[in-house]
Design an enzyme around this catalytic site. Structure first.
Site, mmCIF file in Angstrom:
data_model
loop_
_atom_site.group_PDB
_atom_site.id
_atom_site.type_symbol
_atom_site.label_atom_id
_atom_site.label_comp_id
_atom_site.label_asym_id
_atom_site.label_seq_id
_atom_site.Cartn_x
_atom_site.Cartn_y
_atom_site.Cartn_z
ATOM 1 N N GLY A 293 0.793 -1.234 0.000
ATOM 2 C CA GLY A 293 0.000 0.000 0.000
ATOM 3 C C GLY A 293 0.820 1.274 0.000
ATOM 4 N N ASN B 124 1.675 2.983 -2.573
ATOM 5 C CA ASN B 124 0.988 3.915 -3.486
ATOM 6 C C ASN B 124 -0.266 4.477 -2.832
ATOM 7 O OD1 ASN B 124 2.040 4.269 -6.402
ATOM 8 N ND2 ASN B 124 2.439 2.101 -5.959
ATOM 9 N N LYS C 229 -13.463 -13.283 -1.183
ATOM 10 C CA LYS C 229 -13.726 -13.521 -2.611
ATOM 11 C C LYS C 229 -15.222 -13.641 -2.943
ATOM 12 C CE LYS C 229 -10.880 -15.001 -6.204
ATOM 13 N NZ LYS C 229 -9.567 -15.542 -6.479
ATOM 14 N N ILE D 114 -11.238 -7.556 -11.778
ATOM 15 C CA ILE D 114 -12.457 -6.836 -11.383
ATOM 16 C C ILE D 114 -13.672 -7.481 -12.046
ATOM 17 C CG2 ILE D 114 -13.623 -4.586 -11.419
ATOM 18 C CD1 ILE D 114 -11.095 -4.692 -9.658
ATOM 19 N N HIS E 68 -0.053 -0.064 -13.513
ATOM 20 C CA HIS E 68 0.705 -1.284 -13.798
ATOM 21 C C HIS E 68 2.190 -0.908 -13.869
ATOM 22 C CE1 HIS E 68 1.202 -5.392 -15.092
ATOM 23 N NE2 HIS E 68 2.117 -4.948 -15.937
HETATM 24 C C1 GAR Z 1 2.954 -1.300 -7.585
HETATM 25 O O1 GAR Z 1 4.230 -1.270 -8.165
HETATM 26 C C2 GAR Z 1 1.885 -1.475 -8.651
HETATM 27 O O2 GAR Z 1 2.229 -0.893 -9.870
HETATM 28 C C3 GAR Z 1 1.841 -2.976 -8.786
HETATM 29 O O3 GAR Z 1 1.958 -3.455 -7.474
HETATM 30 C C4 GAR Z 1 2.801 -2.563 -6.731
HETATM 31 C C5 GAR Z 1 2.123 -2.297 -5.416
HETATM 32 O O4 GAR Z 1 2.982 -1.610 -4.549
HETATM 33 N N1 GAR Z 1 0.620 -3.406 -9.418
HETATM 34 C C6 GAR Z 1 0.553 -4.477 -10.204
HETATM 35 O O5 GAR Z 1 1.503 -5.194 -10.433
HETATM 36 C C7 GAR Z 1 -0.818 -4.742 -10.817
HETATM 37 N N2 GAR Z 1 -0.737 -5.704 -11.859
HETATM 38 P P1 GAR Z 1 2.400 -0.877 -3.257
HETATM 39 O O6 GAR Z 1 1.471 -1.879 -2.547
HETATM 40 O O7 GAR Z 1 3.580 -0.560 -2.413
HETATM 41 O O8 GAR Z 1 1.638 0.335 -3.704
#
Ligand code: GAR
Length: 187
Positions: free
Chosen positions: A12, A14, A58, A88, A104
């Site tokens: 999390g 991001n 789920k 989704i 992504h």
């Molecule tokens: C991020 O790098 C995001 O782009 C990726 O997971 C990571 C989560 O990091 N998403 C995917 O790979 C989706 N296919 P975070 O939990 O530290 O934000």
């Protein structure tokens, strides 16, 4: 007031970055963070940041209208997938057309699709000796990583880079751009 709901499955970072970015913006509210993993670190972050966070399983996600009802109850304007790993379901996509965005960690259409997430992406990029990678922010449709692209940014990969350093470079791009792209989508 625009309301965002963030979906996250793991760390999390991001999600936290987006929450911080909008924390002093009175016209944007992070209404909730939802996770499919009861042990996800994002729950600790939300606790610390004072953002309501909820876990769902789920069946609730795939076989009921519970999530759509929940989002409607919050008057959600935009759903943000920030490291969310489940596909989704159709009822959610239909309820929020062009209102669900994903980030992504690669330059789609390369290195996308089922099973391509997080560090797996960076390892595949390294294994193929790519000289650049990046991020893709896109709308979400029924297929993994196939919705229309909203934004991409690139970073160079040096021969000395490892999957770990590639991940760091990609995360830097994510932190810099994802909140700003979300802000634009809301305006
Ligand atoms: C991020 O790098 C995001 O782009 C990726 O997971 C990571 C989560 O990091 N998403 C995917 O790979 C989706 N296919 P975070 O939990 O530290 O934000």
């Amino acid at each position: 007031m625009k309301r965002i709901v963030i979906f996250a499955s793991g760390s999390g970072s991001n999600a936290e970055n987006i929450i911080s970015f909008f924390s002093d913006n009175p016209s944007v509210n992070i209404a909730a963070v939802l996770t499919n993993k009861s042990s996800a670190k994002v729950l600790e972050r939300c606790d610390r940041l004072g953002v309501p966070a909820f876990y769902f399983n789920k069946p609730a996600f795939k076989d009921s209208n519970a999530i759509v009802d929940f989002l409607r109850g919050l008057q959600t304007d935009l759903v943000v997938l920030a490291g969310f790993l489940w596909k989704i379901p159709e009822n959610l996509i239909k309820a929020y057309p062009n209102k669900i965005v994903n980030i992504h960690p690669a330059l789609l259409p390369n290195y996308g699709g089922k099973g391509m997430y997080g560090d797996r992406v960076h390892k595949a990029v390294k294994d193929n000796n790519e000289t650049e990678t990046g991020i893709t922010i896109h709308y979400v449709n029924e297929n993994y990583d196939e919705g229309a692209t909203i934004f991409q940014a690139k970073t160079v990969i040096e021969p000395s880079d490892t999957p770990e350093t590639i991940a760091q470079k990609v995360h830097r791009l994510e932190y810099e751009h994802f909140p700003k792209v979300i802000e634009k989508l809301l305006s």
